[in-house]
Design a protein around this motif. Structure first.
Motif, mmCIF file in Angstrom:
data_model
loop_
_atom_site.group_PDB
_atom_site.id
_atom_site.type_symbol
_atom_site.label_atom_id
_atom_site.label_comp_id
_atom_site.label_asym_id
_atom_site.label_seq_id
_atom_site.Cartn_x
_atom_site.Cartn_y
_atom_site.Cartn_z
ATOM 1 N N ILE A 36 -6.847 -4.427 13.657
ATOM 2 C CA ILE A 36 -5.611 -4.338 13.313
ATOM 3 C C ILE A 36 -5.533 -2.831 12.307
ATOM 4 O O ILE A 36 -6.136 -2.447 11.504
ATOM 5 N N ALA A 37 -4.579 -1.788 12.831
ATOM 6 C CA ALA A 37 -4.552 -0.583 12.369
ATOM 7 C C ALA A 37 -3.458 -0.512 11.161
ATOM 8 O O ALA A 37 -2.667 -1.501 11.093
ATOM 9 N N MET A 38 -3.679 0.332 10.248
ATOM 10 C CA MET A 38 -2.955 0.512 8.959
ATOM 11 C C MET A 38 -1.971 1.416 9.383
ATOM 12 O O MET A 38 -0.895 1.212 8.454
ATOM 13 N N ASP A 39 -1.905 2.256 10.551
ATOM 14 C CA ASP A 39 -0.898 3.264 10.514
ATOM 15 C C ASP A 39 -0.821 3.740 11.985
ATOM 16 O O ASP A 39 -1.537 3.343 12.902
ATOM 17 N N GLU A 40 0.190 4.370 12.355
ATOM 18 C CA GLU A 40 0.388 4.718 14.010
ATOM 19 C C GLU A 40 -0.700 5.486 14.205
ATOM 20 O O GLU A 40 -1.343 5.593 15.503
ATOM 21 N N LYS A 41 -1.153 6.548 13.557
ATOM 22 C CA LYS A 41 -2.325 7.397 13.923
ATOM 23 C C LYS A 41 -3.496 6.563 14.093
ATOM 24 O O LYS A 41 -4.445 6.892 15.163
ATOM 25 N N ASN A 42 -3.823 5.719 13.244
ATOM 26 C CA ASN A 42 -5.135 4.879 13.428
ATOM 27 C C ASN A 42 -4.943 4.067 14.638
ATOM 28 O O ASN A 42 -5.859 3.893 15.485
ATOM 29 N N THR B 230 -10.133 -5.565 25.222
ATOM 30 C CA THR B 230 -10.133 -7.132 25.391
ATOM 31 C C THR B 230 -9.413 -7.459 23.998
ATOM 32 O O THR B 230 -8.945 -8.714 23.953
ATOM 33 N N ALA B 231 -9.583 -6.471 23.008
ATOM 34 C CA ALA B 231 -9.004 -7.143 21.606
ATOM 35 C C ALA B 231 -7.542 -6.983 21.566
ATOM 36 O O ALA B 231 -7.023 -6.262 22.336
ATOM 37 N N TYR B 232 -6.973 -7.674 20.654
ATOM 38 C CA TYR B 232 -5.438 -7.530 20.446
ATOM 39 C C TYR B 232 -5.209 -6.317 19.480
ATOM 40 O O TYR B 232 -5.886 -6.769 18.356
ATOM 41 N N ILE B 233 -4.704 -5.660 19.926
ATOM 42 C CA ILE B 233 -4.428 -4.442 18.779
ATOM 43 C C ILE B 233 -3.130 -4.326 18.577
ATOM 44 O O ILE B 233 -2.036 -4.069 19.239
ATOM 45 N N ALA B 234 -3.131 -3.956 17.450
ATOM 46 C CA ALA B 234 -1.696 -3.774 16.574
ATOM 47 C C ALA B 234 -1.677 -3.117 15.052
ATOM 48 O O ALA B 234 -2.658 -3.155 14.746
ATOM 49 N N ARG B 235 -0.612 -2.973 14.707
ATOM 50 C CA ARG B 235 -0.350 -2.456 13.260
ATOM 51 C C ARG B 235 -0.388 -3.589 12.450
ATOM 52 O O ARG B 235 0.581 -4.442 12.696
ATOM 53 N N LEU B 236 -0.732 -3.476 11.210
ATOM 54 C CA LEU B 236 -0.624 -4.515 10.173
ATOM 55 C C LEU B 236 0.869 -4.794 9.930
ATOM 56 O O LEU B 236 1.256 -6.051 9.925
ATOM 57 N N MET B 237 1.527 -3.988 9.761
ATOM 58 C CA MET B 237 2.865 -4.147 9.353
ATOM 59 C C MET B 237 3.791 -4.496 10.634
ATOM 60 O O MET B 237 4.978 -5.037 10.551
ATOM 61 N N ASP B 238 3.302 -4.695 11.775
ATOM 62 C CA ASP B 238 3.987 -5.341 12.874
ATOM 63 C C ASP B 238 4.047 -6.698 12.761
ATOM 64 O O ASP B 238 5.076 -7.432 13.361
ATOM 65 N N PHE B 239 3.376 -7.452 11.919
ATOM 66 C CA PHE B 239 3.403 -8.844 11.702
ATOM 67 C C PHE B 239 4.749 -9.163 10.601
ATOM 68 O O PHE B 239 4.693 -10.104 10.389
ATOM 69 N N VAL B 240 4.858 -8.187 10.003
ATOM 70 C CA VAL B 240 5.898 -8.630 8.732
ATOM 71 C C VAL B 240 7.208 -8.494 9.108
ATOM 72 O O VAL B 240 7.982 -9.178 8.598
#
Length: 156
Positions: free
Chosen positions: A86-92, A105-115
């Motif tokens: 889980i990334a904190m921002d777009e650059k990450n 294999t990992a589910y990769i997303a930004r933290l705020m995608d879940f909000v």
């Protein structure tokens, strides 16, 4: 065991805050034996250091333990070990993508995608903004929503 990795730039502000907040939430929900949490940074500037003083102060304010956290750098093997990165921002997020390569294999997303608030897509870096209050509020909300997502997806 479901494994979650939070990622920011230097692993001293946002991602260790998210790690500590999520771990605290898991303990309160009785899920600390079912979900493992860690954090890392895309850069290596702070490897081995504890969280930033601003992060420490914010976590202490809410009586959240961070004593076990030391900065480390994200590596390719993390993308195979962790189920959720889980990334904190777009650059990450972009940096994680470069490290992960094709077909991670990992589910990769930004933290705020879940909000679900499309007006806030990134957790601002308090290392630069100085606003640890906003970072904490976003991390707290994002962590709670991420946990809901994981519970439904993993059926725990």
């Amino acid at each position: 065991m479901v494994r979650v990795l939070f990622v920011c730039l230097g692993n001293i502000c946002r991602s260790p805050m998210a790690e500590a907040v999520m771990r605290d939430l898991l303990i309160k929900e009785g899920l600390d034996g079912k979900i493992e949490v860690d954090s890392a940074g895309t850069g290596d500037w702070h490897v081995g250091e504890p969280p930033h003083k601003g992060t420490q102060m914010k976590l202490e304010e809410y009586k959240i333990d961070y004593s076990f956290i030391r900065a480390r750098q994200l590596n390719r093997s993390d993308l195979n070990h962790f189920h959720y990165v889980i990334a904190m921002d777009e650059k990450n997020l972009n940096d994680i993508g470069v490290i992960a390569g094709k077909n991670p294999t990992a589910y990769i997303a930004r933290l705020m995608d879940f909000v679900g608030d499309e007006s806030i897509v990134d957790v601002p870096d308090p290392y630069f903004t100085g606003n640890f209050d906003l970072t904490y509020e976003l991390v707290k909300e994002g962590s709670g929503q991420l946990l809901n997502f994981i519970r439904k997806r993993e059926k725990i």
